[in-house]
Design a protein around this motif. Structure first.
Motif, PDB file in Angstrom:
ATOM      1  N   ARG A   1     -16.005  -6.431  -2.819  1.00 41.68           N
ATOM      2  CA  ARG A   1     -15.905  -6.647  -3.932  1.00 41.68           C
ATOM      3  C   ARG A   1     -14.286  -7.185  -3.868  1.00 41.68           C
ATOM      4  O   ARG A   1     -14.029  -7.537  -3.476  1.00 41.68           O
ATOM      5  CB  ARG A   1     -16.052  -5.612  -4.613  1.00 41.68           C
TER       6      ARG A   1
ATOM      7  N   LYS B   1       0.546  -1.173   0.099  1.00 44.59           N
ATOM      8  CA  LYS B   1       0.143   0.060  -0.225  1.00 44.59           C
ATOM      9  C   LYS B   1       0.591   1.447   0.536  1.00 44.59           C
ATOM     10  O   LYS B   1       0.308   2.745  -0.294  1.00 44.59           O
ATOM     11  CB  LYS B   1      -0.846  -0.335   0.945  1.00 44.59           C
TER      12      LYS B   1
ATOM     13  N   TYR C   1     -14.179 -10.053   0.238  1.00 47.89           N
ATOM     14  CA  TYR C   1     -12.728  -9.381   0.187  1.00 47.89           C
ATOM     15  C   TYR C   1     -12.130  -9.488   2.106  1.00 47.89           C
ATOM     16  O   TYR C   1     -12.999  -8.438   2.044  1.00 47.89           O
ATOM     17  CB  TYR C   1     -12.415  -8.675  -0.463  1.00 47.89           C
TER      18      TYR C   1
ATOM     19  N   PRO D   1      -5.165  -4.205  -7.139  1.00 51.25           N
ATOM     20  CA  PRO D   1      -4.707  -5.119  -7.493  1.00 51.25           C
ATOM     21  C   PRO D   1      -4.452  -6.421  -7.155  1.00 51.25           C
ATOM     22  O   PRO D   1      -3.843  -6.839  -7.626  1.00 51.25           O
ATOM     23  CB  PRO D   1      -2.943  -4.438  -8.084  1.00 51.25           C
TER      24      PRO D   1
HETATM   25  N1  GLY Z   1      -5.540  -3.489  -2.868  1.00 50.05           N
HETATM   26  C1  GLY Z   1      -6.642  -3.098  -1.761  1.00 50.05           C
HETATM   27  C2  GLY Z   1      -8.139  -2.600  -1.985  1.00 50.05           C
HETATM   28  O1  GLY Z   1      -8.573  -3.144  -3.075  1.00 50.05           O
HETATM   29  O2  GLY Z   1      -9.226  -2.746  -1.261  1.00 50.05           O
END
Ligand code: GLY
Ligand code: AMP
Length: 422
Positions: free
Chosen positions: A287, A214, A269, A291
């Motif tokens: 969702r 990040k 997620y 990436p």
């Molecule tokens: N890669 C972090 C997110 O999609 O929230």
């Protein structure tokens, strides 16, 4: 099948790429899509916030399945509006998308169903927030409840920083209404991993675990971004830990949402912290990750269109999902200055040369200016390569990155370092 993809970033480009490989998919339409997707999908320039207009469009086009990339249309109720028209969507209802839309909602469900996460306190009062911070001391994590484009979190190492974060979110309303409720959390220590799962409301099937980077600079330095690169599988998530996360986090959450009368269908997620006591939840997103998707989907051997349709139709239990034994690495090429101010409209060259080396170049922020590919966002391209292991995927990804040029391009040179250090 005719598939409609909502969104136009690197995640949606990767979804289009994988869906186009399915023999069952006759046509892909993307709203709005991006220049990289035009060889895979018909890109239609429509707004993604007018849900009724999108549903009219999907009906008129005879769309069989809609796949939603970003969280905003889900939280706004795209799935509900489409369902009322008899349209199938891969993605949760507005009620179920609250798992991402409200951190307080997610924490309350986790607490009620015993899902491991940081201890927390929720409040609408800045005085109460400050009192809690003074009682608990630092370090402490201050989060805006609502959607804040990934920016509404301050990991405060001192009490002063935490108190300032409360003022920034509640008094100065830095994130608007998203900060009218605050969640204060215990700071967890460990390595982070992203575990995404296909869900149909009842059944959960985890994907390969990924890890995101990040921070903008090498060595995980500098400000947070939307993600500067990813790799999968993440070695921190051993098969035993994946199994534990499925049993203690993903399955209980899907069961909890069903018990609450808001079954979760779509990609769930789980952002996890791998602590000494095992995986604990940092956050849920409603969702696919971006990436993360760009490295997870290239490792999927099964037909993505079949899986997403099975989720939308509540028969994921019938699906046998297979993954490759290899690895994938994604390096994000960003505009100089990102995540702060940056220029756009700068010419990009070399994407074909990168693809000729066997890499995939997923477009995140690009546009065509008189037929010339140009930069149009902070994150511009995601360059993905696969290999037998992380080391070979990393080498191939960076070889492909060398082919691509645009003025002031910035990318991290150390994507997958944690895996390489093991
Ligand atoms: N890669 C972090 C997110 O999609 O929230
Ligand atoms: P979030 O938007 O909730 O994913 O938070 C953004 C980042 O803040 C996460 O990826 C973590 O690095 C960090 N973070 C959030 N919550 C915590 C926590 N309770 N303990 C430690 N770090 C956290």
């Amino acid at each position: 099948m005719r598939i409609l993809i909502i969104g136009g970033g690197g995640r949606e480009h990767a979804l289009a790429w994988k869906l186009a490989a399915s023999p069952r998919v006759k046509e892909i339409i993307a709203v709005p899509g991006n220049p990289g997707m035009t060889s895979l999908a018909r890109c239609v320039d429509m707004k993604t916030d007018d849900l009724e207009a999108l549903a009219d469009f999907a009906v008129a086009e005879g769309v069989d399945l809609t796949v939603v990339g970003p969280e905003a249309p889900l939280v706004a109720g795209l799935t509900d509006v489409f369902a009322a028209r008899g349209l199938k969507v891969f993605g949760p209802s507005a009620a179920a998308a609250q798992l991402e839309g409200s951190k307080a909602f997610a924490k309350d469900i986790m607490a009620r169903y015993g899902i491991p996460t940081a201890a927390y306190f929720t409040t609408t009062s800045s005085a109460a927030a400050k009192q809690y911070i003074r009682e608990q001391g630092a370090p402490i994590v201050v989060k805006a409840d609502g959607l804040a484009a990934g920016k509404g979190v301050v990991v405060a190492l001192t009490e002063a920083e935490a108190l300032a974060a409360v003022d920034m979110m509640m008094e100065d309303k830095a994130f608007g209404d998203a900060g009218s409720v605050l969640v204060l959390e215990e700071m967890m220590v460990g390595e982070e991993a992203s575990l995404l799962a296909f869900c149909d409301g009842k059944t959960v099937k985890a994907m390969v675990a990924a890890q995101d980077h990040k921070r903008v600079f090498d060595g995980d330095q500098g400000p947070n971004t939307g993600g500067m690169g990813t790799y999968a599988p993440a070695p921190v998530m051993t098969p035993a830990l994946v199994d534990k996360a499925v049993k203690t986090v993903l399955e209980p959450m899907v069961a909890a949402m069903a018990a609450e009368g808001t079954p979760y269908q779509g990609c769930l997620y789980a952002g996890l912290m791998i602590t000494e006591e095992g995986p604990r939840v940092v956050e849920f997103n409603a969702r696919f990750g971006d990436p993360e998707t760009q490295v997870v989907l290239p490792l999927l051997k099964s037909d993505l269109a079949e899986i997403l349709l099975a989720c939308a139709e509540g028969r994921l239990d019938e699906m046998n999902i297979e993954w490759s034994d290899g690895a994938a690495v994604c390096v994000v090429l960003a505009s100089g200055g990102y995540p702060g101010d940056y220029k756009t409209g700068l010419p990009i060259s070399g994407t074909e040369a990168a693809e000729a080396k066997g890499a995939m170049v997923f477009h995140a922020g690009t546009k065509l200016v008189d037929g010339q590919l140009a930069t149009a966002g902070g994150r511009v391209l995601g360059v993905v390569a696969c290999g037998a292991d992380i080391a070979s995927a990393q080498k191939a990804a960076y070889e492909a990155v060398q082919c691509i040029h645009f003025p002031e391009a910035h990318y991290r040179k150390d994507i997958a370092w944690r895996a390489m250090n093991r």
